[in-house]
Structure formats: structure tokens, C-alpha cells
Design a protein around this motif. Structure first.
Motif, PDB file in Angstrom:
ATOM      1  N   ARG A  62      -5.788   2.996  16.669  1.00 44.00           N
ATOM      2  CA  ARG A  62      -5.321   1.176  16.769  1.00 44.00           C
ATOM      3  C   ARG A  62      -4.839   1.557  15.579  1.00 44.00           C
ATOM      4  O   ARG A  62      -3.591   1.765  14.481  1.00 44.00           O
ATOM      5  CB  ARG A  62      -6.452   0.582  16.176  1.00 44.00           C
ATOM      6  N   PRO A  63      -3.381   0.300  16.050  1.00 47.23           N
ATOM      7  CA  PRO A  63      -2.255  -0.181  15.285  1.00 47.23           C
ATOM      8  C   PRO A  63      -2.885  -0.922  14.314  1.00 47.23           C
ATOM      9  O   PRO A  63      -3.679  -0.872  13.690  1.00 47.23           O
ATOM     10  CB  PRO A  63      -1.663  -0.941  15.844  1.00 47.23           C
ATOM     11  N   VAL A  64      -2.445  -0.356  13.352  1.00 45.50           N
ATOM     12  CA  VAL A  64      -2.097  -0.694  11.894  1.00 45.50           C
ATOM     13  C   VAL A  64      -2.370  -2.385  11.469  1.00 45.50           C
ATOM     14  O   VAL A  64      -1.319  -2.639  12.367  1.00 45.50           O
ATOM     15  CB  VAL A  64      -0.984  -0.209  10.505  1.00 45.50           C
ATOM     16  N   PRO A  65      -3.463  -3.242  11.143  1.00 45.74           N
ATOM     17  CA  PRO A  65      -4.115  -4.164  11.144  1.00 45.74           C
ATOM     18  C   PRO A  65      -2.602  -4.914  10.149  1.00 45.74           C
ATOM     19  O   PRO A  65      -2.464  -4.229   8.373  1.00 45.74           O
ATOM     20  CB  PRO A  65      -4.895  -4.307  10.547  1.00 45.74           C
ATOM     21  N   GLN A  66      -1.770  -5.805  10.342  1.00 41.81           N
ATOM     22  CA  GLN A  66      -1.329  -6.734  10.017  1.00 41.81           C
ATOM     23  C   GLN A  66      -1.863  -8.169   9.565  1.00 41.81           C
ATOM     24  O   GLN A  66      -2.137  -9.473   9.951  1.00 41.81           O
ATOM     25  CB  GLN A  66       0.003  -6.948  10.086  1.00 41.81           C
ATOM     26  N   SER A 112      -8.726   2.396   4.790  1.00 41.98           N
ATOM     27  CA  SER A 112      -7.876   3.603   4.881  1.00 41.98           C
ATOM     28  C   SER A 112      -8.628   3.447   7.140  1.00 41.98           C
ATOM     29  O   SER A 112      -8.663   2.445   7.066  1.00 41.98           O
ATOM     30  CB  SER A 112      -8.726   4.543   4.563  1.00 41.98           C
ATOM     31  N   PRO A 113      -7.269   4.205   6.981  1.00 46.63           N
ATOM     32  CA  PRO A 113      -7.354   4.691   9.147  1.00 46.63           C
ATOM     33  C   PRO A 113      -9.286   5.418   8.921  1.00 46.63           C
ATOM     34  O   PRO A 113      -9.681   5.623   9.702  1.00 46.63           O
ATOM     35  CB  PRO A 113      -6.213   5.532   9.673  1.00 46.63           C
ATOM     36  N   TRP A 114      -9.520   6.450   7.720  1.00 49.25           N
ATOM     37  CA  TRP A 114     -10.204   7.054   7.247  1.00 49.25           C
ATOM     38  C   TRP A 114     -11.804   6.126   7.192  1.00 49.25           C
ATOM     39  O   TRP A 114     -12.709   7.127   6.733  1.00 49.25           O
ATOM     40  CB  TRP A 114     -10.789   7.981   6.864  1.00 49.25           C
ATOM     41  N   VAL A 115     -11.664   5.015   7.454  1.00 50.71           N
ATOM     42  CA  VAL A 115     -13.213   3.969   7.625  1.00 50.71           C
ATOM     43  C   VAL A 115     -13.181   3.547   8.729  1.00 50.71           C
ATOM     44  O   VAL A 115     -12.620   3.305  10.017  1.00 50.71           O
ATOM     45  CB  VAL A 115     -13.022   2.878   6.206  1.00 50.71           C
ATOM     46  N   GLN A 116     -14.476   3.011   9.289  1.00 48.34           N
ATOM     47  CA  GLN A 116     -14.620   2.021  10.489  1.00 48.34           C
ATOM     48  C   GLN A 116     -14.659   0.738   9.676  1.00 48.34           C
ATOM     49  O   GLN A 116     -15.241   0.265   9.249  1.00 48.34           O
ATOM     50  CB  GLN A 116     -16.387   2.460  10.533  1.00 48.34           C
ATOM     51  N   PRO A 117     -13.356   0.550  10.941  1.00 47.32           N
ATOM     52  CA  PRO A 117     -12.750  -0.638  10.785  1.00 47.32           C
ATOM     53  C   PRO A 117     -14.611  -2.554  10.943  1.00 47.32           C
ATOM     54  O   PRO A 117     -15.315  -1.758  11.087  1.00 47.32           O
ATOM     55  CB  PRO A 117     -12.371  -1.423  12.173  1.00 47.32           C
ATOM     56  N   GLY A 118     -14.129  -3.187   9.593  1.00 45.35           N
ATOM     57  CA  GLY A 118     -15.474  -3.988   9.702  1.00 45.35           C
ATOM     58  C   GLY A 118     -17.085  -3.693   9.377  1.00 45.35           C
ATOM     59  O   GLY A 118     -18.201  -4.373   9.270  1.00 45.35           O
ATOM     60  N   LEU A 160       2.550   0.483   1.194  1.00 45.38           N
ATOM     61  CA  LEU A 160       1.478   1.954   1.420  1.00 45.38           C
ATOM     62  C   LEU A 160       1.353   2.103   2.591  1.00 45.38           C
ATOM     63  O   LEU A 160       1.601   3.197   3.713  1.00 45.38           O
ATOM     64  CB  LEU A 160      -0.442   2.103   0.706  1.00 45.38           C
ATOM     65  N   THR A 161       1.362   1.413   3.597  1.00 43.79           N
ATOM     66  CA  THR A 161       1.701   0.868   5.297  1.00 43.79           C
ATOM     67  C   THR A 161       2.995   1.062   5.432  1.00 43.79           C
ATOM     68  O   THR A 161       2.734   1.514   7.242  1.00 43.79           O
ATOM     69  CB  THR A 161       0.865  -0.582   5.662  1.00 43.79           C
ATOM     70  N   SER A 162       3.951   1.384   4.829  1.00 42.44           N
ATOM     71  CA  SER A 162       5.262   1.117   5.465  1.00 42.44           C
ATOM     72  C   SER A 162       5.799   2.757   5.108  1.00 42.44           C
ATOM     73  O   SER A 162       6.912   2.625   6.508  1.00 42.44           O
ATOM     74  CB  SER A 162       6.258   1.185   4.137  1.00 42.44           C
ATOM     75  N   ASN A 163       5.230   3.315   5.840  1.00 46.55           N
ATOM     76  CA  ASN A 163       5.659   4.962   5.931  1.00 46.55           C
ATOM     77  C   ASN A 163       3.452   5.429   6.694  1.00 46.55           C
ATOM     78  O   ASN A 163       3.153   5.731   6.401  1.00 46.55           O
ATOM     79  CB  ASN A 163       5.696   6.463   4.585  1.00 46.55           C
ATOM     80  N   PRO A 164       3.962   5.409   8.819  1.00 46.23           N
ATOM     81  CA  PRO A 164       3.116   5.318   8.718  1.00 46.23           C
ATOM     82  C   PRO A 164       2.416   6.642   8.882  1.00 46.23           C
ATOM     83  O   PRO A 164       1.201   6.846   8.775  1.00 46.23           O
ATOM     84  CB  PRO A 164       3.453   4.861  10.705  1.00 46.23           C
ATOM     85  N   GLU A 165       3.425   7.770   8.669  1.00 49.28           N
ATOM     86  CA  GLU A 165       2.671   9.185   8.620  1.00 49.28           C
ATOM     87  C   GLU A 165       2.008   9.522   7.663  1.00 49.28           C
ATOM     88  O   GLU A 165       0.959   9.775   7.421  1.00 49.28           O
ATOM     89  CB  GLU A 165       4.043  10.206   8.931  1.00 49.28           C
ATOM     90  N   LYS A 166       2.262   9.315   6.087  1.00 49.14           N
ATOM     91  CA  LYS A 166       1.076   8.537   5.053  1.00 49.14           C
ATOM     92  C   LYS A 166       0.436   8.188   5.056  1.00 49.14           C
ATOM     93  O   LYS A 166      -0.710   8.971   4.568  1.00 49.14           O
ATOM     94  CB  LYS A 166       2.514   8.895   3.632  1.00 49.14           C
ATOM     95  N   TRP A 167       0.670   7.241   5.497  1.00 51.11           N
ATOM     96  CA  TRP A 167      -0.977   5.937   5.330  1.00 51.11           C
ATOM     97  C   TRP A 167      -1.871   6.838   6.079  1.00 51.11           C
ATOM     98  O   TRP A 167      -3.275   6.578   6.180  1.00 51.11           O
ATOM     99  CB  TRP A 167       0.029   4.202   6.529  1.00 51.11           C
TER     100      TRP A 167
END
Length: 456
Positions: free
Chosen positions: A388-392, A329-335, A271-278
Motif C-alpha cells: 500500500r502507499p505509505v500512510p501520511q 513498519s511495512p512489515w506489520v499488519q495495518p491496524g 524515516l519515510t522520506s526514502n521509500p526504498e529504505k523505509w
């Protein structure tokens, strides 16, 4: 709300038979400062004690999954035993997990399997996603029962059954029907015959809406946004599909959690392989029910009356125990730990908000649960995306262990249900169309040695 307006793709993955404390209770042990409602002082906390045959049993860390995991009971009868209602009838002590296990298996152990829990090494990807994104620590399976009724709640909003049987699942409008009626593009990516086989949607199962999981990354990279699915269902390889050499990754005991964790990693990486869609994706992950594993939080007093046409006569008065619930999702507050009361119908509320008239726009049965306090998953979303960068993280190797029995004769009701459904699929669609989608089914010895009675 702003987040739902911006999200273009909703991805849903439901695994099998694990409780919140079993998979995520370690969060509060390893991060005591976090307000997530997990395990705290498991060796001393009286809330966790299961008293049975003159001794106390407490949660223990699973260090060797192969020797510690069995398949605890989780039928309606045994879940009622696990919840341990107080003599006054007003409280649940959550202290009958060992008793139910011994009643079902007639096996006694120093560390009964229902009381085991994983840490961040065992549940490495689940733990990573919980810490990096949002964990729902009050996500309950809707019913104090087993697989099929709870999956009916997730995919239809109600249930006509209260148990798991050797049959095709009777049901009303499926979520696929709701999405079709609202002109929502959807697709299923599978690792083998999907659970939706049991709903008898045979023509659909061999169509273009069902694709192998291996194709997901290609589709994410190449499909235009206005042609891509708006709702994606990820289906694991099920332990209950009994004719396969491949190891199951659905997490249903005796399936190894290590396999399910690798599935989660593969889904997240894809899912995170396409940053624009992620940037405009919401990935929802949960479990169908607790599988008989210990959880310390009592169920919610949510009534689910017997619907017209049901094949049971006694309604439900509560939810079942908690299950792991993650919003990635990017649309949640991390942690973030979201403490709102949710269950499997909460994602149906979210669909109705996104594609319908609002959270009460899915169905009367979903709205009935909402009126009793079951909230929409949209309430856990943030007002703005995390910058933020996508966590990996790197995947862990799957530890060696004894091989699981594959190509076996079906025993459990859900295994026999898969058998009956596979026979029906082959009969309705033929071996060519079926084999093109699900090669495991062609040539498999699906005929039972003793015929399974037809479903009523």
C-alpha cells in the motif's frame, strides 16, 4: 523469520512517563469494533474506579492539557500504592492512582491528573500510527518503579538500581556493547544531551556515532546501505535537562504532549522520506514507564531477582503498568493490535534474533524474563510487507500555552543526575569537544549551589 531477514534498519525511540490508557485508551472509545484493550465506558465501568476519601474518581478526557497535567508520583513506593494489591495478595485492583497522587502532592482536585486521558486530537500522531500500523496493547514497563531502573532494563537487560537517583547510573553491559560485540552498526540521533549521558559513556558521546536529529534525513538519502547504521536510537529533548531555551519533546510532564507528538511526526516523516529504505525499516516506539498515570490492566507476575552487585535488596515480583507500544513498519499488519505480553526486554530479544543466535541469545537476565512469558517483538511482525502507499497525515499545530520553566535550577533526582553527568562529560572531554556536540552545555551554570554528594 522472513520479516527479520528482510528488515535492514531498526529504529528505537523511548519517550517519558505516560501510560497506555493515558495515551491510547481512546482507541477503543473511538473504534469500539477494534479488539484493542483500551477504555470502554469510562463513566460506568467499575474496573476503572479509584475510591478515595469516600468518593469515586474515574478517567476523564483531557481537553486543556496545560491545566490538567501535573507530574504524578512514580517511585517504587507510590507505584505499589497505585497497583492496589487486594487483601488476598493475589490480585491488583489498579485503584490507587488518586490516593498516591494526594499522598505525594497533598493536593486534591475534582479531576485528579493521573486519571486523565487524551483522545485522537490530543495524541494525534500516536493515534495515527496505532491505527495505521501495529499497537502492542500488552506492553508493560518491566519494573513497578520509575525512570532509571526501567531504562536500565531497556538498554542493559537488567538493573542494579531500583530508584532514580542523583548519580551516574551503575550498570553492566550496555546494548551498545552488545551491538559492538556482534559487529552491528549503530548510531544515535539527538535533540540535545541524550539520556545515555547518564550511563557515563563520555568518550563515545562526542564521537561520530552521535549526530543531531537534523542530520538524519540527509544520512538516509545519501548513505549506502552497507555503511548506514543497522540500529538507530532517536533521543528527544529531555525535560530533565534543565538548562535550555528549547521546549522539551520527551513527553515527561510538564512537557507538552503536543511537542512529543510533533517529534513522532518528524521521525515518521523522516524515516519515510526514502521509500526504498523505509521498505526495510522497523520503527519501535514506547515509553520508559507509566509516569503515575492510570491504567486498568494489572501487571504481569514476572519475577526480577536482585542481581549480584545491585544497590537494592528486595527483588521485584511483577512488571509495572502498561505503556504505549507501537511497531511502525511495512512489515506489520495495518491496524493490528498485538496482544502478546512484552516489555522493554522484548526488543533486546528481537536484536538477538536479528543479529545473534536467537531470542535467548541476548543475556541470562533477558532469557529469564522470556522463560516467564515475556515475548519477542518479532512475534508481532507480518510474514509479508503491506502492499500500500505509505500512510501520511498533516501535522497539527502546537497549541499556545504557558511557557515551561527553562534555565532553572535542578530539583528532581533525574535533573540532578543530568547535572552531574554534564559536569563529568565536560571534565573528561573538555569544552571544545563537548561544545561541538552539545553547545547547550558550554557556558551553562552547571555547578550546583550546594554540591551534590558523589554517587556511591
Amino acid at each position: 523469520m522472513a520479516a527479520l531477514d528482510e528488515i535492514r534498519t531498526i529504529v528505537f525511540l523511548m519517550l517519558e512517563n505516560r501510560s497506555f490508557d493515558h495515551m491510547l485508551g481512546h482507541l477503543s472509545l473511538e473504534h469500539p469494533e477494534w479488539d484493542v484493550d483500551g477504555l470502554r465506558e469510562p463513566d460506568a465501568n467499575p474496573r476503572y474506579a479509584n475510591f478515595f476519601e469516600q468518593r469515586f474518581y474515574r478517567p476523564f478526557l483531557i481537553e486543556d492539557e496545560a491545566s490538567a497535567i501535573r507530574d504524578p508520583p512514580h517511585s517504587r513506593h507510590h507505584v505499589n500504592m497505585q497497583l492496589a494489591r487486594s487483601p488476598s495478595g493475589k490480585k491488583f485492583r489498579m485503584s490507587g492512582f488518586v490516593e498516591a497522587y494526594v499522598d505525594y502532592t497533598q493536593h486534591r482536585a475534582e479531576q485528579p491528573p493521573p486519571m486523565g486521558y487524551f483522545d485522537s486530537n490530543g495524541a494525534w500522531m500516536t493515534s495515527f500510527l496505532a491505527r495505521q500500523y501495529a499497537v502492542c496493547d500488552r506492553w508493560f514497563c518491566p519494573l513497578p518503579s520509575d525512570t532509571q531502573p526501567n531504562r536500565c532494563m531497556a538498554f542493559t537487560g537488567t538493573t542494579l538500581i531500583d530508584d532514580t537517583g542523583s548519580r551516574l547510573i551503575p550498570h553492566r553491559e550496555h546494548v551498545f556493547d552488545w551491538l559492538n560485540a556482534h559487529n552491528v552498526r549503530w548510531r544515535v540521533y539527538t535533540h540535545g544531551p541524550p539520556f545515555f549521558l547518564l550511563f557515563g559513556r563520555f568518550q563515545e558521546l562526542v564521537g561520530m556515532k552521535y549526530r543531531p536529529f537534523s542530520q538524519l534525513e540527509h544520512d538516509l538519502q545519501t548513505e549506502p546501505a552497507d555503511e548506514a547504521p543497522q540500529v538507530i536510537f532517536i533521543e528527544p529533548r529531555y525535560f530533565d535537562f534543565f538548562w535550555s531555551d528549547a521546549q522539551p519533546n520527551c513527553n515527561h510532564p510538564l512537557a507538552r504532549v503536543a511537542q512529543g507528538e510533533r517529534l513522532l511526526y518528524d521521525v515518521y516523516r523522516t524515516l519515510t522520506s526514502n521509500p526504498e529504505k523505509w521498505a526495510r525499516t522497523l520503527f519501535i516506539h514506547t515509553y520508559d514507564e507509566h509516569g503515575g498515570f492510570f491504567d486498568h490492566v494489572p501487571p504481569l507476575p514476572i519475577e526480577n531477582p536482585v542481581p549480584t552487585g545491585a544497590r537494592f535488596t528486595e527483588g521485584f515480583k511483577t512488571t509495572g503498568p502498561r505503556v504505549p507500544g507501537l511497531l511502525v513498519s511495512p512489515w506489520v499488519q495495518p491496524g493490528k493490535a498485538f496482544h502478546g505480553n512484552v516489555d522493554h526486554t522484548s526488543w533486546l530479544q528481537l536484536l538477538a534474533e536479528k543479529f545473534g543466535t536467537g531470542p535467548d541469545g541476548y543475556s541470562a537476565s533477558v532469557s529469564h524474563r522470556r522463560a516467564q512469558g515475556i515475548r519477542s517483538l518479532s512475534e508481532a511482525l507480518a510474514d509479508a510487507p503491506a502492499q500500500r502507499p505509505v500512510p501520511q497525515r498533516e501535522p497539527l499545530a502546537i497549541p499556545a500555552g504557558p511557557p515551561l520553566p527553562t534555565k532553572r535550577q535542578p530539583r528532581a533526582p533525574n535533573e540532578r543526575a543530568f547535572q552531574e553527568a554534564a559536569l563529568e562529560l565536560l571534565k573528561h572531554q573538555g569544552p571544545i569537544a563537548t561544545g561541538a556536540k552539545y553547545p547547550e552545555l558550554v557556558g551553562a551554570p552547571l555547578e550546583p549551589p550546594n554540591p551534590v554528594p558523589p554517587h556511591p
